[in-house]
Design a protein around this motif. Sequence first.
Motif, PDB file in Angstrom:
ATOM      1  N   PRO A  41       0.818  -1.217   0.000  1.00  7.64           N
ATOM      2  CA  PRO A  41       0.000   0.000   0.000  1.00  7.64           C
ATOM      3  C   PRO A  41       0.850   1.264   0.000  1.00  7.64           C
ATOM      4  CG  PRO A  41       0.027  -0.989   2.187  1.00  7.64           C
ATOM      5  CD  PRO A  41       0.737  -1.946   1.282  1.00  7.64           C
ATOM      6  N   ASP A  44      -2.465   4.393   1.167  1.00  9.21           N
ATOM      7  CA  ASP A  44      -3.654   3.568   1.418  1.00  9.21           C
ATOM      8  C   ASP A  44      -4.240   2.913   0.175  1.00  9.21           C
ATOM      9  OD1 ASP A  44      -3.606   4.175   4.189  1.00  9.21           O
ATOM     10  OD2 ASP A  44      -4.638   6.069   3.795  1.00  9.21           O
ATOM     11  N   LYS A  45      -3.407   2.712  -0.829  1.00  8.89           N
ATOM     12  CA  LYS A  45      -3.873   2.007  -2.023  1.00  8.89           C
ATOM     13  C   LYS A  45      -2.716   1.182  -2.590  1.00  8.89           C
ATOM     14  CE  LYS A  45      -6.354   4.263  -5.070  1.00  8.89           C
ATOM     15  NZ  LYS A  45      -6.709   5.142  -6.220  1.00  8.89           N
ATOM     16  N   ALA A  46      -3.016  -0.045  -3.030  1.00  8.48           N
ATOM     17  CA  ALA A  46      -1.986  -0.914  -3.586  1.00  8.48           C
ATOM     18  C   ALA A  46      -1.290  -0.240  -4.772  1.00  8.48           C
ATOM     19  CB  ALA A  46      -2.600  -2.236  -4.032  1.00  8.48           C
ATOM     20  N   ALA A  49      -2.731  -0.679  -8.213  1.00  7.80           N
ATOM     21  CA  ALA A  49      -3.980   0.050  -8.462  1.00  7.80           C
ATOM     22  C   ALA A  49      -3.695   1.475  -8.926  1.00  7.80           C
ATOM     23  CB  ALA A  49      -4.846   0.063  -7.204  1.00  7.80           C
ATOM     24  N   HIS A  50      -2.718   2.128  -8.318  1.00  5.90           N
ATOM     25  CA  HIS A  50      -2.344   3.485  -8.740  1.00  5.90           C
ATOM     26  C   HIS A  50      -1.976   3.502 -10.228  1.00  5.90           C
ATOM     27  CE1 HIS A  50      -2.120   5.725  -4.906  1.00  5.90           C
ATOM     28  NE2 HIS A  50      -1.664   4.613  -4.356  1.00  5.90           N
ATOM     29  N   GLU A  53      -4.916   2.345 -12.751  1.00  4.49           N
ATOM     30  CA  GLU A  53      -5.952   3.366 -12.906  1.00  4.49           C
ATOM     31  C   GLU A  53      -5.456   4.530 -13.755  1.00  4.49           C
ATOM     32  OE1 GLU A  53      -7.142   4.398  -8.964  1.00  4.49           O
ATOM     33  OE2 GLU A  53      -8.190   2.496  -8.634  1.00  4.49           O
ATOM     34  N   HIS A  77      -7.493  -9.033  -3.756  1.00  2.77           N
ATOM     35  CA  HIS A  77      -7.220  -7.779  -3.052  1.00  2.77           C
ATOM     36  C   HIS A  77      -8.285  -6.736  -3.387  1.00  2.77           C
ATOM     37  CE1 HIS A  77      -5.101  -4.212  -1.597  1.00  2.77           C
ATOM     38  NE2 HIS A  77      -4.251  -5.022  -0.989  1.00  2.77           N
ATOM     39  N   ASP A  79      -8.207  -3.527  -3.626  1.00  5.32           N
ATOM     40  CA  ASP A  79      -7.815  -2.427  -4.513  1.00  5.32           C
ATOM     41  C   ASP A  79      -7.640  -2.841  -5.967  1.00  5.32           C
ATOM     42  OD1 ASP A  79      -7.773  -0.742  -2.324  1.00  5.32           O
ATOM     43  OD2 ASP A  79      -5.611  -0.932  -2.010  1.00  5.32           O
ATOM     44  N   THR A  80      -7.377  -4.135  -6.202  1.00  2.00           N
ATOM     45  CA  THR A  80      -7.033  -4.563  -7.565  1.00  2.00           C
ATOM     46  C   THR A  80      -7.992  -5.594  -8.150  1.00  2.00           C
ATOM     47  OG1 THR A  80      -5.488  -6.180  -6.595  1.00  2.00           O
ATOM     48  CG2 THR A  80      -4.569  -4.066  -7.304  1.00  2.00           C
ATOM     49  N   GLU A 262       4.647   8.934  -0.867  1.00  2.22           N
ATOM     50  CA  GLU A 262       3.443   9.251  -0.110  1.00  2.22           C
ATOM     51  C   GLU A 262       3.333  10.742   0.170  1.00  2.22           C
ATOM     52  OE1 GLU A 262       3.367   6.549   3.292  1.00  2.22           O
ATOM     53  OE2 GLU A 262       1.921   5.338   2.154  1.00  2.22           O
TER      54      GLU A 262
END
Length: 269
Positions: A41, A44-46, A49-50, A53, A77, A79-80, A262
């Motif tokens: 993460p 707060d996101k895998a 996923a970042h 997306e 998961h 997020d994914t 982050e």
Amino acid sequence: MNQTSGDKAAASTDAIILAGSRPDGDAMADSRGIAVKALIPVADKAMLAHVAEALLHHKAINNLHLLAQDFKPFWKHFDTKFLESDERVKTHKSSATIAASMNDVLSEDDARFPVLITTADNVLLNEAMIGEFLDAAGSSDIAIAVVEKQVLLKSYPASQRTWLTLRGGQYSGANLFYFGSPQARQILDYWAEVEQDRKKGWKILTIFGPWLLFLAVTRMLTVDQIAARIGKRLGLTIKIVRMSQAEACIDVDKESDLVMVEQILAARG
């Protein structure tokens, strides 16, 4: 309105995300008890996923190809898991090396060019970066993104990177590559030879002969001249793309990178 070659390339471009695991594991993932690095993460996101997306939301991207040894952790998961049901997402099981995995995907009968290639830890990838890179890549066979040292240090003076010093500047690689034609696949033979030494900037030049290495280490060639010489040898047009965003070369390779990324994401809001 007339379209530039860059616009044409960006009109329909597939993308590949390298989301596999290293053979000897990953210290960051292991320390967190996470199956694969791509699921660590960040804000707060895998990580995956970042990146996924950013690519799927960009108008230039057609299909998204995921390369990994095992996709079950992604589908489980939160997020994914959306990637499993997205018809634009195609999965490909990784081979022993990145180069071999890439060659497998790009040699399939339905492989499409051009294709943008990035990694699951390229968390700061955004719409502006994707557009800038694809527009600059244009009709080249291969494009490679870099960030000049002064660009990075102007925004992030504390950032620690690996620099390739050549005539006219110092450069850090960004995890963005572009294969504009099937002929670009031949570079994968050389990629395979240097894959284990990716942080040693000079390593790849030894493959193309001692004379090119000599000209590089004595700073008699610019990065563009080196790309031109390698391209001429291979019969390819190779373009070096200098990214304007310092964040293009900041991926999550170590704990200090994660902290910096982050902070950058928090500043973006």
